[in-house]
Scaffold this motif. Sequence first.
Motif, PDB file in Angstrom:
ATOM      1  N   ASP A  71      53.617   5.360 107.918  1.00 21.54           N
ATOM      2  CA  ASP A  71      54.032   5.107 106.532  1.00 21.54           C
ATOM      3  C   ASP A  71      55.195   6.013 106.129  1.00 21.54           C
ATOM      4  O   ASP A  71      55.089   7.237 106.191  1.00 21.54           O
ATOM      5  N   SER A  86      49.108   8.760 112.435  1.00 19.97           N
ATOM      6  CA  SER A  86      49.111   8.504 110.991  1.00 19.97           C
ATOM      7  C   SER A  86      47.825   8.996 110.336  1.00 19.97           C
ATOM      8  O   SER A  86      46.745   8.905 110.923  1.00 19.97           O
ATOM      9  N   ASN A  87      47.941   9.487 109.110  1.00 26.72           N
ATOM     10  CA  ASN A  87      46.766   9.909 108.347  1.00 26.72           C
ATOM     11  C   ASN A  87      45.969   8.749 107.765  1.00 26.72           C
ATOM     12  O   ASN A  87      44.943   8.974 107.123  1.00 26.72           O
ATOM     13  N   ARG A  88      46.410   7.535 107.961  1.00 29.93           N
ATOM     14  CA  ARG A  88      45.659   6.361 107.489  1.00 29.93           C
ATOM     15  C   ARG A  88      44.234   6.391 108.021  1.00 29.93           C
ATOM     16  O   ARG A  88      44.001   6.286 109.224  1.00 29.93           O
ATOM     17  N   ASN A 102      41.862   4.406 106.348  1.00 26.61           N
ATOM     18  CA  ASN A 102      41.238   3.157 105.874  1.00 26.61           C
ATOM     19  C   ASN A 102      41.642   1.958 106.734  1.00 26.61           C
ATOM     20  O   ASN A 102      41.334   0.827 106.397  1.00 26.61           O
ATOM     21  N   TRP A 103      42.334   2.238 107.829  1.00 25.31           N
ATOM     22  CA  TRP A 103      42.689   1.206 108.793  1.00 25.31           C
ATOM     23  C   TRP A 103      42.010   1.511 110.110  1.00 25.31           C
ATOM     24  O   TRP A 103      41.750   2.668 110.440  1.00 25.31           O
ATOM     25  N   CYS A 141      46.219  -1.678 112.825  1.00 24.85           N
ATOM     26  CA  CYS A 141      47.512  -1.016 112.904  1.00 24.85           C
ATOM     27  C   CYS A 141      48.339  -1.605 114.053  1.00 24.85           C
ATOM     28  O   CYS A 141      49.557  -1.808 113.928  1.00 24.85           O
ATOM     29  N   LEU A 167      45.012   7.338 114.467  1.00 25.33           N
ATOM     30  CA  LEU A 167      44.822   7.363 113.010  1.00 25.33           C
ATOM     31  C   LEU A 167      43.767   8.419 112.681  1.00 25.33           C
ATOM     32  O   LEU A 167      42.966   8.787 113.543  1.00 25.33           O
ATOM     33  N   SER A 184      41.227   7.834 111.008  1.00 24.62           N
ATOM     34  CA  SER A 184      39.952   7.132 111.220  1.00 24.62           C
ATOM     35  C   SER A 184      39.532   7.200 112.691  1.00 24.62           C
ATOM     36  O   SER A 184      38.347   7.401 112.992  1.00 24.62           O
ATOM     37  N   THR A 205      37.408   8.158 102.856  1.00 24.26           N
ATOM     38  CA  THR A 205      38.816   7.880 103.072  1.00 24.26           C
ATOM     39  C   THR A 205      39.355   7.081 101.880  1.00 24.26           C
ATOM     40  O   THR A 205      38.637   6.868 100.897  1.00 24.26           O
ATOM     41  N   ASP A 227      45.161   8.867  95.995  1.00 21.13           N
ATOM     42  CA  ASP A 227      44.802   8.767  97.418  1.00 21.13           C
ATOM     43  C   ASP A 227      43.401   9.374  97.649  1.00 21.13           C
ATOM     44  O   ASP A 227      42.634   9.581  96.695  1.00 21.13           O
TER      45      ASP A 227
END
Lengths: 267, 267
Positions: free
Chosen positions: A13, A44-46, A48-49, A54, A72, A74, A122, A163
């Motif tokens: 992102d 990535s710090n995502r 929620n995926w 991704c 990620l 996650s 998250t 966030d």
Amino acid sequence: MIEEIEGVLIDLDGTIWKGNELISHADKAVAYLRSLGKRIVFVSNRGNWSRRMCHERLGRFGIAAEEEDIILSSTVTAQFLRKHYPLCQVWTLGDEGLREELRHHQVPLAPAPEDADFLIITLHETMTYRDLDLAFRAVHHGARMIATNIDKTFPSEHGNAIDVAGMVGAIEAAASRKVELVLGKPSCFMVEAALRQLKVPPNRCLVIGDSVESDIRMGRMYGMKTALVLTGNTKRNELKALREKERPDYVMDSIYDIVGLGKEIVQ
Amino acid sequence: MIEEIEGVLIDLDGTIWKGNELISHADKAVAYLRSLGKRIVFVSNRGNWSRRMCHERLGRFGIAAEEEDIILSSTVTAQFLRKHYPLCQVWTLGDEGLREELRHHQVPLAPAPEDADFLIITLHETMTYRDLDLAFRAVHHGARMIATNIDKTFPSEHGNAIDVAGMVGAIEAAASRKVELVLGKPSCFMVEAALRQLKVPPNRCLVIGDSVESDIRMGRMYGMKTALVLTGNTKRNELKALREKERPDYVMDSIYDIVGLGKEIVQ
């Protein structure tokens, strides 16, 4: 400098895409790095995926990658739970992608909040009051708290949006307990997952990202080279205020500048 | 049950001693376990002591132990930093014992708060406003936060006294950043350090401690046997309210009851 680099950690992102749009020529920048034989992981710090989600999105933007090359928060959370708390079951406050990633790593999801050993928090863009209350109930009944990351806001089409820190704040305030572990960048958990995948020593790595706090500091803490892109979180006029430990080796208008940077030396 | 057990994890405050006093016959209980050939580690959330300090105190109470058999949250914090953040330097908010333990593990102490990559927080019984302000300054200049543990209060001669959570709360509130890692019991970091030292699988271990939250849950999460002693944090009238995941296998008036428990079966 590009010939000294064997491994590249690339943020998503604000570096590869922004919302639903590919950042101009980001696909070409990745292809260029691959053409030089560099090993690449997307970090990535995502939280929620899932990796699968991704991977699909990268594909849609014409960027080929193995799922294993996508790291990620996650992913790292699921791997951490699986390795260190194999007997524990979890409740989640977050979007479906987190649960998909937990299931993929065989982390047991608790049948009810009361049964959970951990609440994993998250970003939850589809959150309702009921989700919040169930998460509270888990912690009220003794679940300990882990957050995939603790970013306060992320850039949305309407400006900054709340966030993960917001979800965490709600539960901490109501339940009088605190998160005991945050796994996202710039933590060692993310870096070590990336390095295991790259199989390259840190001093032969380059981090490319838009966040001083997550990307540049992560690289600096491990002795990697760092490149800050100005397509996301950080604006050029903020560069002067950076502390020594936050200063990147390179500042780029976008990730595509890597092509010029490489050519300067490679030619 | 005692013959099924090969390794014993024993808590200190409230289990072996209370303030400056040995809990009656705690030394004999440890000697008895040793006489049966059990391997023993002492596992405590004390982050403001070094292993050396703790070793001295055990010796004063007539309990022999190797320093390596003492696992404090300060020990585990120092080992974690050394292993995962070898290039980082730290500032501390806590008593001298923490710094002694960090130095012993070659964790670099920052020359000034502004230079710190991490602020390490533990109990600080000699804290002044200046200590708090220097710690704040570290975080204000970008240090990330790690807490040795997050206990809210501990029993003192005047009743409950403010513990690490108070120090953490002060900095979090002033600096608008959060602790990202808590290393104390019941975390995997403490358990894994104990198991590495014991070299015994978890299902052959017994945890003896006075805290449901730290000791019993730690044991339960790893499939160890658990014994709750009533010489510290927990009172007999609180036992009924325990949730399933908090229930110990044994409740003992004091650690010395282990002798009877052993004899029942051994005789």
